[in-house]
Design a protein around this motif. Structure first.
Motif, mmCIF file in Angstrom:
data_model
loop_
_atom_site.group_PDB
_atom_site.id
_atom_site.type_symbol
_atom_site.label_atom_id
_atom_site.label_comp_id
_atom_site.label_asym_id
_atom_site.label_seq_id
_atom_site.Cartn_x
_atom_site.Cartn_y
_atom_site.Cartn_z
ATOM 1 N N TRP A 50 0.877 -1.184 0.000
ATOM 2 C CA TRP A 50 0.000 0.000 0.000
ATOM 3 C C TRP A 50 0.911 1.230 0.000
ATOM 4 C CZ3 TRP A 50 -5.264 -0.036 -0.302
ATOM 5 C CH2 TRP A 50 -5.930 1.155 -0.035
ATOM 6 N N HIS A 78 -1.879 -5.025 1.918
ATOM 7 C CA HIS A 78 -1.343 -4.138 2.945
ATOM 8 C C HIS A 78 -2.278 -2.941 3.070
ATOM 9 C CE1 HIS A 78 3.128 -5.525 2.457
ATOM 10 N NE2 HIS A 78 2.282 -6.526 2.309
ATOM 11 N N LEU A 107 -0.598 -1.846 8.892
ATOM 12 C CA LEU A 107 0.675 -1.149 9.145
ATOM 13 C C LEU A 107 0.466 0.312 9.496
ATOM 14 C CD1 LEU A 107 1.819 -2.553 5.822
ATOM 15 C CD2 LEU A 107 3.207 -3.000 7.848
ATOM 16 N N ARG A 108 1.434 0.886 10.187
ATOM 17 C CA ARG A 108 1.439 2.335 10.371
ATOM 18 C C ARG A 108 1.723 3.005 9.027
ATOM 19 N NH1 ARG A 108 5.137 5.749 12.838
ATOM 20 N NH2 ARG A 108 6.545 5.150 11.151
ATOM 21 N N GLY A 109 2.677 2.441 8.268
ATOM 22 C CA GLY A 109 3.003 2.983 6.947
ATOM 23 C C GLY A 109 4.254 3.831 6.971
ATOM 24 N N ASP A 110 4.936 3.840 5.829
ATOM 25 C CA ASP A 110 6.113 4.708 5.672
ATOM 26 C C ASP A 110 5.655 6.150 5.667
ATOM 27 O OD1 ASP A 110 8.211 2.869 5.452
ATOM 28 O OD2 ASP A 110 7.648 2.392 3.389
ATOM 29 N N ALA A 129 -0.452 1.146 13.994
ATOM 30 C CA ALA A 129 -1.040 -0.049 13.382
ATOM 31 C C ALA A 129 -2.055 -0.689 14.328
ATOM 32 C CB ALA A 129 0.072 -1.035 13.032
ATOM 33 N N TYR A 151 10.145 -6.194 13.708
ATOM 34 C CA TYR A 151 11.461 -5.627 13.374
ATOM 35 C C TYR A 151 12.576 -6.263 14.199
ATOM 36 C CZ TYR A 151 8.460 -2.342 11.061
ATOM 37 O OH TYR A 151 7.509 -1.812 10.238
ATOM 38 N N ASP A 156 12.411 2.714 12.593
ATOM 39 C CA ASP A 156 12.421 4.171 12.778
ATOM 40 C C ASP A 156 13.749 4.568 13.425
ATOM 41 O OD1 ASP A 156 9.885 4.159 11.757
ATOM 42 O OD2 ASP A 156 8.869 4.403 13.670
ATOM 43 N N HIS A 164 10.820 -2.386 20.765
ATOM 44 C CA HIS A 164 9.597 -2.487 19.958
ATOM 45 C C HIS A 164 8.735 -3.693 20.327
ATOM 46 C CE1 HIS A 164 10.735 0.670 17.051
ATOM 47 N NE2 HIS A 164 11.968 0.217 17.196
ATOM 48 N N PHE A 167 5.260 -3.293 21.842
ATOM 49 C CA PHE A 167 4.271 -2.760 20.889
ATOM 50 C C PHE A 167 3.843 -3.842 19.896
ATOM 51 C CE2 PHE A 167 6.854 1.199 21.869
ATOM 52 C CZ PHE A 167 5.975 1.619 22.857
ATOM 53 N N LYS A 171 -0.003 -5.364 19.275
ATOM 54 C CA LYS A 171 -0.685 -5.572 17.992
ATOM 55 C C LYS A 171 -1.308 -6.970 17.922
ATOM 56 C CE LYS A 171 2.909 -4.028 15.375
ATOM 57 N NZ LYS A 171 3.653 -3.490 14.198
HETATM 58 P P1 FAD Z 1 3.501 0.490 14.389
HETATM 59 O O1 FAD Z 1 3.459 -0.872 14.913
HETATM 60 O O2 FAD Z 1 2.306 1.335 14.522
HETATM 61 O O3 FAD Z 1 4.759 1.238 15.047
HETATM 62 C C1 FAD Z 1 5.199 2.504 14.589
HETATM 63 C C2 FAD Z 1 6.219 3.053 15.556
HETATM 64 O O4 FAD Z 1 5.566 3.440 16.751
HETATM 65 C C3 FAD Z 1 7.281 2.043 15.982
HETATM 66 O O5 FAD Z 1 8.469 2.755 16.243
HETATM 67 C C4 FAD Z 1 6.698 1.428 17.238
HETATM 68 O O6 FAD Z 1 7.647 0.848 18.085
HETATM 69 C C5 FAD Z 1 6.018 2.649 17.852
HETATM 70 N N1 FAD Z 1 4.803 2.314 18.615
HETATM 71 C C6 FAD Z 1 3.865 1.388 18.293
HETATM 72 N N2 FAD Z 1 2.866 1.378 19.198
HETATM 73 C C7 FAD Z 1 3.173 2.331 20.103
HETATM 74 C C8 FAD Z 1 2.540 2.832 21.266
HETATM 75 N N3 FAD Z 1 1.397 2.291 21.729
HETATM 76 N N4 FAD Z 1 3.150 3.852 21.961
HETATM 77 C C9 FAD Z 1 4.318 4.394 21.545
HETATM 78 N N5 FAD Z 1 4.966 3.941 20.434
HETATM 79 C C10 FAD Z 1 4.411 2.943 19.724
HETATM 80 N N6 FAD Z 1 4.952 0.782 4.592
HETATM 81 C C11 FAD Z 1 4.064 1.266 3.682
HETATM 82 O O7 FAD Z 1 3.884 2.489 3.593
HETATM 83 N N7 FAD Z 1 3.360 0.423 2.859
HETATM 84 C C12 FAD Z 1 3.484 -0.921 2.917
HETATM 85 O O8 FAD Z 1 2.836 -1.653 2.170
HETATM 86 C C13 FAD Z 1 4.425 -1.474 3.858
HETATM 87 N N8 FAD Z 1 4.597 -2.809 3.976
HETATM 88 C C14 FAD Z 1 5.440 -3.303 4.951
HETATM 89 C C15 FAD Z 1 5.555 -4.679 5.107
HETATM 90 C C16 FAD Z 1 6.385 -5.203 6.085
HETATM 91 C C17 FAD Z 1 6.498 -6.694 6.252
HETATM 92 C C18 FAD Z 1 7.133 -4.339 6.923
HETATM 93 C C19 FAD Z 1 8.071 -4.894 7.959
HETATM 94 C C20 FAD Z 1 7.041 -2.964 6.778
HETATM 95 C C21 FAD Z 1 6.180 -2.425 5.787
HETATM 96 N N9 FAD Z 1 6.026 -1.055 5.635
HETATM 97 C C22 FAD Z 1 5.143 -0.563 4.695
HETATM 98 C C23 FAD Z 1 6.823 -0.119 6.428
HETATM 99 C C24 FAD Z 1 6.167 0.234 7.780
HETATM 100 O O9 FAD Z 1 4.919 0.822 7.573
HETATM 101 C C25 FAD Z 1 7.112 1.193 8.501
HETATM 102 O O10 FAD Z 1 8.279 0.480 8.872
HETATM 103 C C26 FAD Z 1 6.554 1.972 9.676
HETATM 104 O O11 FAD Z 1 7.579 2.864 10.084
HETATM 105 C C27 FAD Z 1 6.165 1.130 10.902
HETATM 106 O O12 FAD Z 1 5.009 0.428 10.659
HETATM 107 P P2 FAD Z 1 4.337 -0.537 11.771
HETATM 108 O O13 FAD Z 1 3.126 -1.091 11.146
HETATM 109 O O14 FAD Z 1 5.339 -1.447 12.304
HETATM 110 O O15 FAD Z 1 3.927 0.548 12.845
#
Ligand code: FAD
Length: 315
Positions: A50, A78, A107-110, A129, A151, A156, A164, A167, A171
């Motif tokens: 996505w 995604h 995902l949170r997303g890039d 996420a 991760y 990040d 991490h 967190f 999820k």
């Molecule tokens: P989250 O789990 O929400 O975490 C984001 C950050 O916040 C992390 O640093 C985490 O430790 C921290 N955090 C989480 N929960 C909390 C909380 N309650 N309090 C404080 N901090 C918290 N990106 C795209 O844009 N499109 C894609 O299709 C895509 N596909 C991916 C597929 C895979 C397998 C992977 C590993 C990554 C992908 N990404 C994609 C990249 C991803 O979206 C980024 O790495 C993003 O920075 C983190 O996403 P996350 O879903 O892990 O976020």
């Protein structure tokens, strides 16, 4: 995850392929042709990324629809939070549902391209996420199997992977049923990290699936590894450096290194599933799969070496 569990119960490792929406119409056609060919390699599922902020999301949903209904592939879509209003999320979920897709990687997303770090903007529905997972569960119950990102080497600006894990657990508690990891090349790091996740209470019933980036060229290999903060074992550099100017030789050496990494993970018992970041290309992924068709012995012509059972499905 039920299908994976059934295959694994029979001792069959499985694998999957990730694709992203190409930028041009020709690129889309080429990708469909490639997906068609790669279907014959026997993936358990494929997934489609996505774009940050929903960029090209119409293509993501179209690819999901084509893969799911025309090719009959189990598909995972995604879906991200960054700069996504509720309406965009609702549309993405509805399209996935209508296409018969039953798997979402939440995902949170890039951050959008030009930004280094994402701050939640006004109108954005969800920050983490975890929040998106809760929303999907509230709207669709158990229709979707929900995957989450993990991760093994941090993400990040937080490079301490341990920080991490709580967190990640959140999820899973929110409804995630499988974990796909950021790419990794160091088997010892990966295996130790999986153990920490289990110790933190992530149950064995939640598969932790390693993300694997086959090596295409020396430059792209280094670039991706640096960008994702993934450690390259020193012997990999020693093997790849001397051939770095020759793409075919890099792929050949790379397939051995990556296959060896995959074997270590399978042998360690931490996973029975391998997830390949194909970068929309077939060759390197195919080479790794073919290399994996033999046991760890080095002589592939040795008749006592039996193909892994799942190799038979590759024909
Ligand atoms: P989250 O789990 O929400 O975490 C984001 C950050 O916040 C992390 O640093 C985490 O430790 C921290 N955090 C989480 N929960 C909390 C909380 N309650 N309090 C404080 N901090 C918290 N990106 C795209 O844009 N499109 C894609 O299709 C895509 N596909 C991916 C597929 C895979 C397998 C992977 C590993 C990554 C992908 N990404 C994609 C990249 C991803 O979206 C980024 O790495 C993003 O920075 C983190 O996403 P996350 O879903 O892990 O976020």
């Amino acid at each position: 995850t039920k299908k994976l569990a059934a295959a694994h119960a029979e001792g069959r490792p499985t694998y999957s392929f990730e694709y992203f929406p190409p930028k041009t119409a020709q690129g889309v056609q080429n990708l469909y042709d490639r997906m068609d060919r790669m279907h014959s390699f026997g993936p358990a599922f494929i997934d489609v990324t996505w774009g940050a902020g929903g960029r090209m999301s119409h293509l993501t949903t179209e690819m999901v629809k084509v893969a799911q209904s025309a090719y009959g592939l189990e598909t995972c879509m995604h879906l991200t939070c960054t700069d996504m209003e509720k309406e965009k999320i609702d549309n993405g979920l509805r399209e996935a549902y209508q296409a018969g897709c039953t798997n979402i990687l939440a995902l949170r997303g890039d951050p959008p391209r030009e930004k280094e770090k994402w701050e939640q903007t006004e109108g954005t529905a969800f920050r983490y996420a975890r929040d998106l997972i809760k929303y999907i569960k509230s709207k669709y119950g158990s229709h979707f199997d929900i995957g989450v990102a993990g991760y093994p080497e941090g993400c990040d600006e937080e490079t301490d992977a341990d920080a991490h894990i709580p967190f990640l657990k959140e999820k899973i508690d929110a409804g995630g049923t499988f974990i796909v990891t950021q790419m990794s090349y160091d088997a010892d790091i990966f295996i130790a990290w999986v153990k920490k996740c289990r110790d933190a209470g992530i149950p064995d019933s939640v598969p932790i699936i390693p993300g694997i980036m086959p090596i295409q060229t020396y430059d792209s290999f280094l670039r991706r590894a640096t960008w994702t903060q993934c450690r390259i074992p020193p012997d990999w550099m020693k093997a790849l450096e001397p051939v770095k100017g020759d793409d075919a030789a890099v792929r050949e050496v790379g397939k051995g290194l990556v296959a060896d990494f995959c074997r270590k993970l399978l042998d360690s018992g931490v996973t029975m599933h391998l997830h390949f970041y194909t970068m929309n290309l077939a060759a390197s992924t195919q080479m790794v799969l073919e290399e994996l068709a033999v046991t760890p012995a080095t002589n592939s012509h040795d008749p006592s070496i039996k193909p892994l059972p799942w190799r038979q499905s590759l024909g």
